[in-house]
Design a protein around this motif. Structure first.
Motif, PDB file in Angstrom:
ATOM      1  N   LEU A 163       0.845  -1.116   0.085  1.00 26.77           N
ATOM      2  CA  LEU A 163       0.091  -0.400  -0.217  1.00 26.77           C
ATOM      3  C   LEU A 163       1.057   1.345   0.064  1.00 26.77           C
ATOM      4  O   LEU A 163       2.481   1.564   0.754  1.00 26.77           O
ATOM      5  CB  LEU A 163      -1.129   0.140   1.521  1.00 26.77           C
ATOM      6  CG  LEU A 163      -2.483  -1.101   1.275  1.00 26.77           C
ATOM      7  CD1 LEU A 163      -2.421  -1.639   2.482  1.00 26.77           C
ATOM      8  CD2 LEU A 163      -3.381  -0.885   0.176  1.00 26.77           C
ATOM      9  N   LYS A 164      -0.160   2.042  -1.105  1.00 31.25           N
ATOM     10  CA  LYS A 164       1.436   3.659  -0.762  1.00 31.25           C
ATOM     11  C   LYS A 164       0.156   4.551  -0.962  1.00 31.25           C
ATOM     12  O   LYS A 164      -0.654   4.289  -1.430  1.00 31.25           O
ATOM     13  CB  LYS A 164       1.659   2.879  -1.723  1.00 31.25           C
ATOM     14  CG  LYS A 164       3.780   3.377  -2.060  1.00 31.25           C
ATOM     15  CD  LYS A 164       4.363   3.786  -3.176  1.00 31.25           C
ATOM     16  CE  LYS A 164       5.301   4.788  -2.678  1.00 31.25           C
ATOM     17  NZ  LYS A 164       6.657   4.071  -2.937  1.00 31.25           N
ATOM     18  N   ARG A 211       8.148   3.320   7.180  1.00 31.26           N
ATOM     19  CA  ARG A 211       7.511   3.837   6.786  1.00 31.26           C
ATOM     20  C   ARG A 211       7.069   5.194   6.760  1.00 31.26           C
ATOM     21  O   ARG A 211       6.287   5.833   5.754  1.00 31.26           O
ATOM     22  CB  ARG A 211       6.537   2.978   6.413  1.00 31.26           C
ATOM     23  CG  ARG A 211       5.227   3.153   5.178  1.00 31.26           C
ATOM     24  CD  ARG A 211       3.976   1.950   4.748  1.00 31.26           C
ATOM     25  NE  ARG A 211       3.341   1.340   5.691  1.00 31.26           N
ATOM     26  CZ  ARG A 211       3.396   0.173   5.269  1.00 31.26           C
ATOM     27  NH1 ARG A 211       3.377   0.303   4.547  1.00 31.26           N
ATOM     28  NH2 ARG A 211       1.412  -0.466   6.224  1.00 31.26           N
ATOM     29  N   LYS A 212       6.724   4.977   8.237  1.00 25.85           N
ATOM     30  CA  LYS A 212       6.257   6.408   8.338  1.00 25.85           C
ATOM     31  C   LYS A 212       6.891   7.819   7.698  1.00 25.85           C
ATOM     32  O   LYS A 212       6.700   9.023   7.591  1.00 25.85           O
ATOM     33  CB  LYS A 212       5.495   6.348   9.694  1.00 25.85           C
ATOM     34  CG  LYS A 212       4.410   6.188   9.963  1.00 25.85           C
ATOM     35  CD  LYS A 212       4.047   5.458  12.054  1.00 25.85           C
ATOM     36  CE  LYS A 212       2.462   4.503  11.585  1.00 25.85           C
ATOM     37  NZ  LYS A 212       1.838   5.321  12.656  1.00 25.85           N
ATOM     38  N   ASP A 234       6.710   8.632   5.215  1.00 24.61           N
ATOM     39  CA  ASP A 234       5.936   8.945   4.358  1.00 24.61           C
ATOM     40  C   ASP A 234       5.791  10.623   4.141  1.00 24.61           C
ATOM     41  O   ASP A 234       5.654  11.346   3.602  1.00 24.61           O
ATOM     42  CB  ASP A 234       4.807   8.583   5.335  1.00 24.61           C
ATOM     43  CG  ASP A 234       3.695   7.674   4.390  1.00 24.61           C
ATOM     44  OD1 ASP A 234       4.304   7.086   2.922  1.00 24.61           O
ATOM     45  OD2 ASP A 234       2.988   6.656   5.062  1.00 24.61           O
ATOM     46  N   ARG A 235       6.699  10.820   5.771  1.00 28.35           N
ATOM     47  CA  ARG A 235       6.813  12.070   6.053  1.00 28.35           C
ATOM     48  C   ARG A 235       7.684  12.729   5.231  1.00 28.35           C
ATOM     49  O   ARG A 235       7.401  13.698   4.873  1.00 28.35           O
ATOM     50  CB  ARG A 235       7.132  12.442   7.403  1.00 28.35           C
ATOM     51  CG  ARG A 235       7.461  13.599   7.780  1.00 28.35           C
ATOM     52  CD  ARG A 235       6.158  14.290   8.166  1.00 28.35           C
ATOM     53  NE  ARG A 235       5.922  15.908   8.698  1.00 28.35           N
ATOM     54  CZ  ARG A 235       6.194  16.582   8.266  1.00 28.35           C
ATOM     55  NH1 ARG A 235       6.166  16.759   6.707  1.00 28.35           N
ATOM     56  NH2 ARG A 235       6.587  17.948   8.376  1.00 28.35           N
TER      57      ARG A 235
END
Lengths: 491, 303
Positions: free
Chosen positions: A9-10, A323-324, A327-328
């Motif tokens: 997921l992205k 992952r976070k 994303d950031r």
């Protein structure tokens, strides 16, 4: 099955980065074509009549030029400072001294917008940071130390604090005005006079500060600001009539200075490099920890001596954190520092960009996984994508040496002891960060981490009332707070 | 093959650091939205509004007027979107449904003994059934805060799941009433329960309790939605409601949405504003961008 999907997921963040330009207006500040030396309350050219260019790192274009002070100019500045010290500043009632420092504080505040624009154009940092952090914090330092001027007997009870004389101060290019305020404010409050040399790539806000000091009617010679490169700094350090050296900059230069003053009576404080560990435990509030990591390493393009450049993550939350973090990083806007939406501005100089790129190459050569934001960089100026390396070894050069750029290394750990051991296993010891929901763990960690500042569940927080300084190769002496008065007095 | 979603232990929901949340929310307000970005986000904001009237004194006439406004935000400004939905009490659903006709504007109905939820499960389910029968496209239920605060998470979970079943095709929004949950830790836990129990949307507030929606609490909920999406692959919508009346604030919410959940959520299928007076401020700003001057509020019909 859920796990497999979990990894594919992205989220899409392109639209978050594409905002219409919101530039701060350049015309709200004046940058003169040329700046002379500020000696004895007057602006004058260097005796060698030499000037060096200062450029805007976001465009590569020349902004202005500043006089290059030679040994004769340094001597003149030190003499002016000595004269002002003996004839005026030393004898002035402390309350009156305080008034001058308060006046400087207010004037910096009044001209904050102008300072912010010049700081951003000369240094490359985002206007959001110079506007919301650098300039207000610099003004706060002047206010804070102005208050101490006539209260030194309370700062040092039962002792009589006396000023030292002339302070030679050399500051770096990462927070030009803020570092000038860290140096000048406590020196003036304690009754010393100053010869300050700003960094070669960022002389402009110091010269703007010289204008403020002139307007504030500070007695001539109390503050002298001379521009130049390494040789100017060396002449200042070696001048026999200096009582105290305050230096913020690289560990390499710090060692040279220390060698140079060995055997003299000069007092010294050094605030040098860092390679701060930032430690995330599995019970930490992960999203806020990730935000703290971003503030820790990407604040001011990572040109921060206390930057949280080594991230240690407890292994059970490693995937989540990475992952976070990715994303950031995708949402960070990299580009024109004058745009109010820019999160990461320009790297301060070509030389620094080359140095950071060298380390990125080393990291890739050592085979670590690198992730960079997919943002598009401007086609001119010195820019770099925010970069993270995962699965890095403790012995890797990118995890050992100070990169001084937007590059983060990530390592995992299993136990508290391992985290402490790895965090302390570095020649530097300026700052550290701990992220956990458990108060007792915070106290256990902070007691064992060998760093001058340890932040818990936050990072890169500064306050004039709080002392700042390092262990080991990060230097010694404290700046800020009550502790920051001490290096400028004798009993 | 339908995939199994493992229900976590809600007492282990991630902890939230209040200071960190507030700082992050504050940083988003530093974004400076200008020109084309501003116009497109103002229009997007309009299309995300659940135009709301939830008063004891609501009349059919008022609801009809509100529905007309929902379809014709400002006829003098061409090519404006309609709002997303009109939000009313169950007794007004039929009127709203008839007034909106085939306009595409949805009818949302509050239910489950709104706003306090202080009644039995049977009556709540009956309330929902009535709203759906009357034609509601969306149901806004309230979380049983009493049970939640007492730690009875299973009750809360089962109740939401039961309501979801009665909803059938109607999309379910679960109102957490964050003003009564007080801490971010609890807001996060309630968000997790609602999403795992089947909520299509999580919503901050009824509008009857202060504080209602604000940026920090919305951030906590958006982060919960993101984690849920990564765990399960299911998208859940977000609806801050109450206290959002200014365009500038609405833009902050949209920037937050953009930076936390990204482009897939930037539409009215996944984000709503529960608001009544926001529409006119958005319109006022749009006119300002178009003409360069602000117009008085009397140039924008109230409903």
């Amino acid at each position: 099955m859920a796990t497999k999907r979990d990894n594919t997921l992205k989220l899409k963040f392109d639209s978050a980065r594409k905002l219409s330009p919101a530039p701060e207006s350049r015309s709200s500040a004046t940058i003169r074509p040329r700046y002379d030396l500020f000696i004895n309350g007057k602006f004058e050219p260097s005796s060698g009549k030499k000037y060096f260019d200062t450029i805007n790192p976001a465009t590569g274009e020349k902004l202005s030029e500043a006089a290059e002070a030679n040994a004769a100019d340094v001597d003149k500045a030190v003499k002016a400072a000595r004269n002002a010290y003996e004839k005026c500043w030393k004898k002035m009632p402390a309350k009156e001294r305080g008034k001058y420092v308060f006046r400087i504080a207010r004037m910096v505040q009044e001209r904050a917008r102008e300072f912010a624009i010049v700081e951003t154009m000369d240094g490359g940092k985002p206007i959001r940071e110079s506007r919301d952090f650098d300039i207000p914090t610099a003004a706060n330092h002047f206010f804070y130390y102005a208050g101490w001027a006539d209260k030194l007997e309370y700062a040092f009870p039962n002792r009589t604090a006396k000023s030292l004389g002339v302070a030679g101060q050399i500051i770096p290019w990462n927070f030009p005005l803020l570092m000038a305020s860290w140096k000048i404010a406590p020196a003036l409050a304690t009754g010393n006079t100053v010869v300050l040399k700003p960094a070669e790539t960022t002389p402009l806000t110091a010269m703007l500060l010289a204008e403020v000091i002139q307007e504030a009617d500070l007695p001539p010679g109390v503050v002298n600001i001379i521009t130049g490169g390494g040789s100017t700094g060396a002449a200042l350090v070696n001048h026999p009539d200096i009582n105290k050296i305050a230096f913020t900059g690289s560990t390499e230069v710090g060692k040279i200075i220390q060698r140079a003053i060995a055997g003299t009576s000069k007092k010294i404080t050094l605030e040098l490099g860092g390679k701060a560990p930032n430690i995330i435990f599995d019970d930490a509030p992960i999203d806020q920890a990730v935000e703290g990591v971003v503030n820790g390493i990407f604040f001011n393009q990572g040109h921060v001596c206390c930057a949280g450049s080594r991230l240690y993550v407890q292994e059970s939350v490693m995937n989540d954190v990475v992952r976070k973090l990715r994303d950031r990083i995708e949402t960070l806007i990299v580009g024109d520092p004058m745009d109010k939406n820019t999160d990461i501005g320009a790297i301060n100089s070509k030389q620094q960009l080359d140095k950071i790129n060298k380390y990125i190459k080393i990291g890739l050569g050592e085979g670590y996984d690198m992730y960079q934001s997919s943002c598009v960089l401007p086609d001119r100026g010195f820019f770099l994508r925010p970069t993270i390396f995962t699965n890095v070894a403790q012995s890797s050069r990118i995890a050992q040496e100070e990169i001084f750029g937007p590059v983060l290394t990530i390592q995992s750990f299993r136990t508290d002891e391992e985290a402490i051991e790895k965090a302390n296993n570095n020649p530097y010891g300026l700052s550290a960060g701990v992220w956990t929901d458990k108060g007792s763990k915070i106290f256990n960690m902070t007691a064992k981490l060998r760093a001058g500042v340890v932040w818990a569940n936050t990072f890169n927080k500064f306050d004039p009332a709080s002392p700042f300084g390092g262990y080991k190769e990060s230097g010694y002496g404290r700046e800020g707070g009550l502790h920051g008065l001490q290096p400028y007095v004798t009993f | 093959m339908p995939e199994t979603i493992i229900i976590p232990d809600f007492s282990l929901s991630p902890r939230i650091d209040q200071v960190g949340i507030e700082e992050r929310a504050d940083r988003i307000t530093k974004r400076s939205i200008k020109k084309e970005s501003k116009v497109s986000l103002l229009k997007l904001g309009l299309s995300m509004i659940d135009l709301t009237t939830l008063e004891g004194k609501d009349s059919e006439g008022k609801v009809k007027q509100l529905c007309y406004k929902a379809k014709h935000l400002l006829d003098s400004y061409p090519s404006l979107p309609t709002v997303a939905a009109v939000c009313v009490y169950p007794s007004m659903v039929k009127t709203a449904k008839q007034s909106l006709g085939s306009s595409g504007v949805k009818v949302a109905s509050v239910a489950t003994a709104f706003p306090s939820g202080q009644t039995s499960l049977d009556i709540k389910l009956e309330d929902v059934r009535f709203a759906v029968e009357q034609g509601a496209d969306e149901v806004d239920m309230v979380l049983s805060r009493g049970k939640f605060l007492a730690g009875d998470y299973n009750y809360v979970f089962d109740e939401i799941a039961a309501v979801k079943e009665v909803c059938g095709e109607a999309r379910l929004k679960v109102i957490l009433e964050t003003g009564e949950l007080v801490t971010f830790d609890k807001v996060r836990r309630a968000s997790d329960i609602a999403m795992y129990a089947g909520a299509d949307f999580i919503k901050t507030s009824t509008g009857k309790v202060s504080p209602a929606a604000n940026l920090p609490v919305t951030l906590v909920m958006l982060l919960a939605i993101r984690d849920f999406y990564y765990k399960t692959g299911r998208m859940v919508g977000m609806k801050p409601a109450g206290g959002i009346s200014k365009a500038k604030l609405a833009l902050h919410y949209l920037m937050m949405l953009n930076e936390i959940l990204g482009g897939d959520w930037m539409n009215n299928h996944w984000f709503r504003f529960g608001a009544s007076s926001l529409a006119n401020d958005l319109l006022m700003q749009l006119m300002k961008e178009k003409t360069g001057i602000y117009q008085g509020k009397d140039y924008f019909p109230i409903d």
